[in-house]
Design a protein around this motif. Structure first.
Motif, mmCIF file in Angstrom:
data_model
loop_
_atom_site.group_PDB
_atom_site.id
_atom_site.type_symbol
_atom_site.label_atom_id
_atom_site.label_comp_id
_atom_site.label_asym_id
_atom_site.label_seq_id
_atom_site.Cartn_x
_atom_site.Cartn_y
_atom_site.Cartn_z
ATOM 1 N N GLY A 1 26.949 56.932 38.888
ATOM 2 C CA GLY A 1 26.730 57.690 37.667
ATOM 3 C C GLY A 1 25.700 58.770 37.846
ATOM 4 N N GLN A 2 25.212 59.276 36.722
ATOM 5 C CA GLN A 2 24.184 60.309 36.703
ATOM 6 C C GLN A 2 22.819 59.612 36.669
ATOM 7 N N TRP A 3 22.163 59.583 37.802
ATOM 8 C CA TRP A 3 20.865 58.922 37.893
ATOM 9 C C TRP A 3 19.779 59.883 37.423
ATOM 10 N N TYR A 4 18.792 59.329 36.732
ATOM 11 C CA TYR A 4 17.762 60.172 36.130
ATOM 12 C C TYR A 4 16.479 59.371 35.936
ATOM 13 N N SER A 5 15.422 60.072 35.565
ATOM 14 C CA SER A 5 14.138 59.450 35.244
ATOM 15 C C SER A 5 14.000 59.350 33.731
ATOM 16 N N LYS A 6 13.926 58.125 33.239
ATOM 17 C CA LYS A 6 13.715 57.959 31.794
ATOM 18 C C LYS A 6 12.400 58.601 31.362
ATOM 19 N N LYS A 7 11.390 58.518 32.231
ATOM 20 C CA LYS A 7 10.083 59.072 31.896
ATOM 21 C C LYS A 7 10.155 60.584 31.726
ATOM 22 N N LEU A 8 10.880 61.248 32.627
ATOM 23 C CA LEU A 8 10.971 62.701 32.538
ATOM 24 C C LEU A 8 11.615 63.133 31.227
ATOM 25 N N LEU A 9 12.679 62.438 30.846
ATOM 26 C CA LEU A 9 13.319 62.782 29.577
ATOM 27 C C LEU A 9 12.405 62.453 28.397
ATOM 28 N N ALA A 10 11.780 61.284 28.427
ATOM 29 C CA ALA A 10 10.924 60.869 27.312
ATOM 30 C C ALA A 10 9.711 61.780 27.150
ATOM 31 N N ASP A 11 9.095 62.167 28.270
ATOM 32 C CA ASP A 11 7.900 63.024 28.214
ATOM 33 C C ASP A 11 8.196 64.367 27.558
ATOM 34 N N ASN A 12 9.446 64.802 27.641
ATOM 35 C CA ASN A 12 9.812 66.090 27.072
ATOM 36 C C ASN A 12 10.565 65.971 25.756
ATOM 37 N N GLY A 13 10.740 64.732 25.286
ATOM 38 C CA GLY A 13 11.440 64.518 24.031
ATOM 39 C C GLY A 13 12.928 64.819 24.111
ATOM 40 N N TRP A 14 13.517 64.639 25.296
ATOM 41 C CA TRP A 14 14.925 64.955 25.511
ATOM 42 C C TRP A 14 15.781 63.693 25.433
ATOM 43 N N GLU A 15 16.976 63.842 24.909
ATOM 44 C CA GLU A 15 17.938 62.742 24.821
ATOM 45 C C GLU A 15 18.961 62.840 25.950
ATOM 46 N N TYR A 16 19.453 61.698 26.375
ATOM 47 C CA TYR A 16 20.503 61.695 27.396
ATOM 48 C C TYR A 16 21.766 62.319 26.807
ATOM 49 N N PRO A 17 22.395 63.268 27.487
ATOM 50 C CA PRO A 17 23.543 63.987 26.920
ATOM 51 C C PRO A 17 24.836 63.167 26.927
ATOM 52 N N ARG A 18 25.495 63.143 25.786
ATOM 53 C CA ARG A 18 26.755 62.408 25.663
ATOM 54 C C ARG A 18 27.974 63.318 25.772
ATOM 55 N N THR A 19 27.825 64.598 25.430
ATOM 56 C CA THR A 19 28.917 65.561 25.526
ATOM 57 C C THR A 19 28.490 66.697 26.454
ATOM 58 N N TRP A 20 29.458 67.510 26.896
ATOM 59 C CA TRP A 20 29.105 68.578 27.836
ATOM 60 C C TRP A 20 28.281 69.679 27.170
ATOM 61 N N ASP A 21 28.514 69.937 25.899
ATOM 62 C CA ASP A 21 27.663 70.899 25.195
ATOM 63 C C ASP A 21 26.212 70.418 25.191
ATOM 64 N N GLU A 22 26.021 69.123 25.008
ATOM 65 C CA GLU A 22 24.669 68.565 25.044
ATOM 66 C C GLU A 22 24.079 68.664 26.450
ATOM 67 N N MET A 23 24.916 68.468 27.474
ATOM 68 C CA MET A 23 24.452 68.595 28.863
ATOM 69 C C MET A 23 23.965 70.020 29.133
ATOM 70 N N LEU A 24 24.748 71.001 28.735
ATOM 71 C CA LEU A 24 24.369 72.393 28.979
ATOM 72 C C LEU A 24 23.114 72.766 28.195
ATOM 73 N N ALA A 25 23.001 72.271 26.978
ATOM 74 C CA ALA A 25 21.813 72.560 26.168
ATOM 75 C C ALA A 25 20.564 71.941 26.800
ATOM 76 N N LEU A 26 20.711 70.722 27.317
ATOM 77 C CA LEU A 26 19.579 70.059 27.969
ATOM 78 C C LEU A 26 19.173 70.795 29.240
ATOM 79 N N CYS A 27 20.159 71.201 30.035
ATOM 80 C CA CYS A 27 19.859 71.932 31.265
ATOM 81 C C CYS A 27 19.149 73.254 30.963
ATOM 82 N N ALA A 28 19.535 73.894 29.861
ATOM 83 C CA ALA A 28 18.884 75.152 29.466
ATOM 84 C C ALA A 28 17.410 74.919 29.124
#
Length: 472
Positions: A183-210
Motif C-alpha cells: 500500500g501507500q506507506w506514510y508517517s502518521k506523525k508527518l500528517l498529524a503535525d500538519n493537520g492533514w488527513e489521509y486521502p480517500r479520493t484522487w482529488d484529495e490526494m492531489l490537494a494534499l500533495c499541493a
C-alpha cells in the motif's frame, strides 16, 4: 516482495540487471537439471509417529539455504534450534545470491533440502515446476499442526496462502511464509503535525500533495531503479477502480486487458503526479534503500511498498515516525471496490527441491515455522505478519506491523491478489516495470503506456515457451 514478491520477497527483487538474466539462466538450469543427478542419495525415511508425523530420519542433516534480505536470518536460525532438539543438525547457509549459489547444485542434482527462494536472484518457480524440479507440499499441509494435533497445517493458514503455492491446479509447490500488506506507506506523525488527513479520493490526494509541496515536501517517491515497486499500489488502484475482474483479466493475459477504462484512469492519475511536480526530484535514479531513506527523512509523504519496509528501513526511521500503511487512494465514488481495498498476500516462498536428500526434514522444518511460537517470533523480529492465522493475537506490535494488521482486518473481503508478478515475472518486472517507470517520470503519456503494456502482454500470451496460467 515482501516482500514480496512483493515478492517479497516476493514479491521483491533487488536488481533490474539481475532480473534481465533470470529467465535464460533458469531455463538453462531447468533443462539440465531435469535430466541430471539421481535420487539414490536420499536419506532413509524415519518411522512415522504421533510426534514425527512426516517420518523424518532423526539422524539426517538438513541443508537449508535462507535468503538474507529484508527479513534477515534470525527467524530461520531460531527455528533451526527447535528442529535440532528432535532431529539432526541443520546446515544453514545465508545468501543474497540464491540463483548464483544454487544453479550449479540444481544442475548437478545436489540441491539443498530447503530453500528460501527470494530476492533479486529468486529462481523462477514456474519454470522449476514445469521441469519437475520441486517437491509437492501436500504432505506438509495435511500433517497435524504443532499447536493442535487435531488440526491440519493447511487449516492454520491465512486465506490465499495455499493458493500462492498453486500454479494452475490443486497441487501446492511452495509455502509463502510472510504475509505482506502492500500500500501507500506514510508517517502518521508527518500528517498529524500538519493537520492533514489521509486521502480517500484522487482529488484529495492531489490537494494534499499541493499543500505538501508548498512546505517543500514531495508527495511521492519510489524505487526508480526497481520500478516494479510501483505496482504495489498501481495494481490495487486499478482493481479498486474497476473491480477484481480487471486484475484477473490482466493476470489471464486477456486481449485488451490493459485497455480497460480502470487502467486508463489509474495511468492518468499517476501521470498527473509527475505532471504537477509531486514526485520527489531525482526519484527515477533512486534504488529501494535510497527512496526509503528519503521517505523516512520526511522528504515526501508516500512510498509504494510492502510491509517488510519497517524492518528494512529501521536504521533510518526516527523513533517517533509512527510508520503506517494506508489502503490505496481511490479515484472517486464510482470505484467498484470500497475504500480500504488492499493488495495483501503471502510472500517469501520456501521450496523443497525434487532431488533434495531430506525432503521429510525440510517439510518438518516448515511445520515448525508454522507453529504459533515460530510465527510470533518471526513477527517480533522482522515486524511483518506471517501466514499463520491469529499468530499476532495478544502480541505487542511495532507501529508498522500494527498498522498492517489493522489494515488487513479493515479490508475484510476486499483483498486483491494479483498473480502477474509471479506467473509472468519477466512481463511484470522488466516490461510492465519499464513502462510505468516512463509513465511516472513523465516521459510517456497514459495512452502510450496502455498500448505498450498490452503489446508486452500479447507477446507473452503468444510465446509458446512461457507456460500459461488462468484464474479459476
Amino acid at each position: 516482495m515482501g516482500s514480496t514478491d512483493v515478492n517479497r520477497r516476493d514479491l521483491i527483487k533487488r536488481a533490474a540487471a539481475a532480473g534481465l538474466i533470470a529467465a535464460p539462466a533458469l531455463g538453462a538450469l531447468s533443462a539440465c537439471a531435469s535430466g541430471g543427478g539421481d535420487n539414490d542419495s536420499k536419506v532413509a525415511k524415519g518411522e512415522k509417529t504421533k510426534d514425527n508425523p512426516l517420518g523424518v530420519n532423526k539422524d539426517a542433516e538438513l541443508d537449508f539455504v535462507i535468503f538474507d534480505g529484508g527479513f534477515g536470518t534470525q527467524y530461520g536460525k531460531d527455528a533451526a534450534k527447535i528442529y535440532e532438539k528432535n532431529y539432526g543438525k541443520v546446515k544453514l547457509t545465508a545468501t543474497q545470491k540464491i540463483r548464483s549459489l544454487l544453479q550449479p547444485r540444481m544442475v548437478g542434482g545436489n540441491p539443498p533440502d530447503l530453500v528460501d527462494n527470494s530476492g533479486a536472484e529468486e529462481m523462477d518457480a514456474a519454470s522449476l515446476i514445469d521441469k519437475g524440479q520441486l517437491t509437492e507440499l501436500s504432505p506438509l499441509l495435511d500433517a497435524p499442526s504443532v499447536d493442535d494435533p487435531g488440526t491440519p497445517v493447511r487449516d492454520t493458514l491465512l486465506p490465499g496462502t495455499i493458493e500462492m503455492g498453486q500454479y494452475g491446479d490443486e497441487k501446492v509447490w511452495r509455502l509463502n511464509y510472510a504475509y505482506t500488506v502492500y500500500g501507500q506507506w506514510y508517517s502518521k506523525k508527518l500528517l498529524a503535525d500538519n493537520g492533514w488527513e489521509y486521502p480517500r479520493t484522487w482529488d484529495e490526494m492531489l490537494a494534499l500533495c499541493a499543500k505538501a509541496k508548498k512546505k517543500g515536501i514531495a508527495g511521492w517517491t519510489y524505487a526508480g531503479q526497481h520500478p516494479y515497486y510501483i505496482p504495489f499500489t498501481l495494481y490495487p488502484f486499478i482493481g479498486k477502480i474497476g473491480g477484481p475482474e480487471v486484475i484477473r483479466s490482466i493476470d489471464n493475459l486477456e486481449p485488451n486487458a490493459w485497455k480497460h477504462d480502470a487502467v486508463k484512469s489509474a495511468f492518468e492519475a499517476y501521470h498527473e503526479l509527475a505532471a504537477k511536480g509531486y514526485i520527489l526530484k531525482g526519484t527515477p535514479g533512486l534504488d529501494h534503500i535510497q527512496s526509503q531513506t528519503q521517505w523516512t527523512k520526511g522528504k515526501c509523504l508516500f512510498i509504494p511498498n510492502g510491509s517488510w519496509v519497517e524492518n528494512e528501513a529501521a536504521d533510518t526511521t526516527p523513533a517517533d515516525f509512527d510508520m503506517a500503511v494506508g489502503p490505496v487512494t481511490g479515484l472517486d465514488g464510482s470505484d467498484k471496490m470500497p475504500f480500504g481495498t488492499l493488495w495483501a498476500q503471502a510472500g517469501e516462498p520456501f521450496i523443497v527441491p525434487a532431488q533434495a536428500k531430506n525432503p521429510a526434514g525440510a517439510m518438518e522444518f516448515l511445520r515448525i515455522m508454522l507453529s504459533k511460537q515460530s510465527a510470533q517470533n518471526f513477527s517480533r523480529l522482522v515486524k511483518s505478519l506471517s501466514c499463520v492465522a491469529g499468530a499476532t493475537d495478544g502480541m505487542e506490535m511495532s507501529p508498522g506491523l500494527a498498522s498492517a494488521n489493522q489494515a488487513l482486518k479493515d479490508a475484510g473481503d476486499n483483498v486483491l491478489n494479483p498473480r502477474i508478478f509471479d506467473w509472468y515475472p519477466t512481463l511484470h518486472r522488466e516490461q510492465i516495470g519499464s513502462v510505468v517507470a516512463e509513465l511516472m517520470a513523465g516521459r510517456m503519456k497514459p495512452a502510450e503506456a496502455m498500448d505498450k503494456c498490452q503489446e508486452y502482454a500479447d507477446k507473452t500470451a503468444k510465446d509458446d515457451s512461457v507456460k500459461k496460467y488462468k484464474h479459476a
